[in-house]
Design an enzyme around this catalytic site. Sequence first.
Site, mmCIF file in Angstrom:
data_model
loop_
_atom_site.group_PDB
_atom_site.id
_atom_site.type_symbol
_atom_site.label_atom_id
_atom_site.label_comp_id
_atom_site.label_asym_id
_atom_site.label_seq_id
_atom_site.Cartn_x
_atom_site.Cartn_y
_atom_site.Cartn_z
ATOM 1 N N LYS A 14 -7.784 -7.984 -4.813
ATOM 2 C CA LYS A 14 -6.499 -7.742 -4.151
ATOM 3 C C LYS A 14 -6.702 -7.553 -2.657
ATOM 4 O O LYS A 14 -5.938 -8.056 -1.849
ATOM 5 C CB LYS A 14 -5.836 -6.493 -4.739
ATOM 6 C CG LYS A 14 -5.199 -6.751 -6.081
ATOM 7 C CD LYS A 14 -4.736 -5.469 -6.713
ATOM 8 C CE LYS A 14 -4.272 -5.729 -8.136
ATOM 9 N NZ LYS A 14 -4.142 -4.538 -8.945
ATOM 10 N N GLN A 25 -3.917 1.794 -9.927
ATOM 11 C CA GLN A 25 -4.601 0.962 -10.923
ATOM 12 C C GLN A 25 -4.689 1.692 -12.263
ATOM 13 O O GLN A 25 -5.164 2.830 -12.319
ATOM 14 C CB GLN A 25 -5.996 0.608 -10.389
ATOM 15 C CG GLN A 25 -6.734 -0.406 -11.198
ATOM 16 C CD GLN A 25 -6.058 -1.764 -11.195
ATOM 17 O OE1 GLN A 25 -5.628 -2.258 -10.157
ATOM 18 N NE2 GLN A 25 -5.932 -2.362 -12.357
ATOM 19 N N ASP A 48 4.764 -2.787 -8.210
ATOM 20 C CA ASP A 48 4.452 -3.224 -9.574
ATOM 21 C C ASP A 48 5.701 -3.250 -10.446
ATOM 22 O O ASP A 48 5.683 -3.787 -11.553
ATOM 23 C CB ASP A 48 3.435 -2.265 -10.213
ATOM 24 C CG ASP A 48 2.005 -2.747 -10.041
ATOM 25 O OD1 ASP A 48 1.804 -3.971 -10.018
ATOM 26 O OD2 ASP A 48 1.111 -1.900 -9.940
#
Length: 282
Positions: A53, A97, A120
């Site tokens: 990322k 995460q 997200d």
Amino acid sequence: MAEIIDGKEVSQHIRKEVAEGVGALKRESGIIPGLAAVLVGNNPASEIYVRNKRKACEQVGIYSEEYKLPEETSESELLLLINKLNNDKNIHGILVQLPLPTQINSERILRLVFPSKDIDGFHPENVGLLLEGNPRFVSCTPNGIIKLLDFYRIEILGKEAVVVGRSNIVGKPTAILLLHRHATVTICHSRTKPLGDVTRRADILVAAIGRERLITQDMVKEGAVVIDVGINRNSEGKLVGDVDFEGVKEKASYITPVPGGVGPMTIAMLLWNTLESAKYSL
Ligand code: NDP
């Protein structure tokens, strides 16, 4: 024989669009989109994901920060960090995460990320907006799946779509997006019996299960579009999907490979959402 859906290629187009958008935003408003990734503990797969990322951000001009916290981090320590990032005007997207270590309540943490920075799309406010049909951020993998279908001009309207998997991250939002695009949608899960009877109805079949090659040729309709979200490691350590690619490609009209299908789209959509978030912040 199916046409292979090339997620790498499609994701490059999206990354290029994001890079152009980042450049334009900077020129017009001086704002540089910023993404913070928070990683707790030592999960090698998560570390690779976060590193990828960061590289992807650099390539499109998005500013990125990475926070690696030790495995024994307490929930209150993590909360302090999320609060700081929520109030940092250089950060437009916060990514926590998963999975988090067991002493931390993931649900509580995800609810504390400001919905306006929840790129997200996991916060209940963003889930609600998605259900309503007015999404702010759509979770990256489901959004990536729709982009793949659109890129290949695969018709969704009026089609019979079957999604195997009902997670909040992939299965459910994918089903909702297909529904909004006027597919007739069925969601399957571990208690759907017999699974093949349902999957054989699908014009568009999405497998988001996490079980190596569960979807076999006999479970797929002739000419179906098959999207394989699964990422599994087989006994030889190779990455494989939820679909028996070799068998199913003989019968499908389109199919995504693993790797190189849905995976690259997830990161591309994350960059996309970070740019969108920076635009909303104006
Ligand atoms: P979850 O484990 O959260 O959900 C899996 C779903 O599959 C559940 O709904 C489960 O049913 C269902 N399931 C399990 N076994 C069966 C079975 N035998 N028959 C039918 N359904 C079954 O996984 P995620 O949704 O988070 O991820 C799914 C896969 O996608 C994983 O391999 C993951 O690594 C991958 N992934 C890939 C991404 C990418 O970018 N390509 C991004 C995110 C995930 P039940 O609810 O009844 O338990």
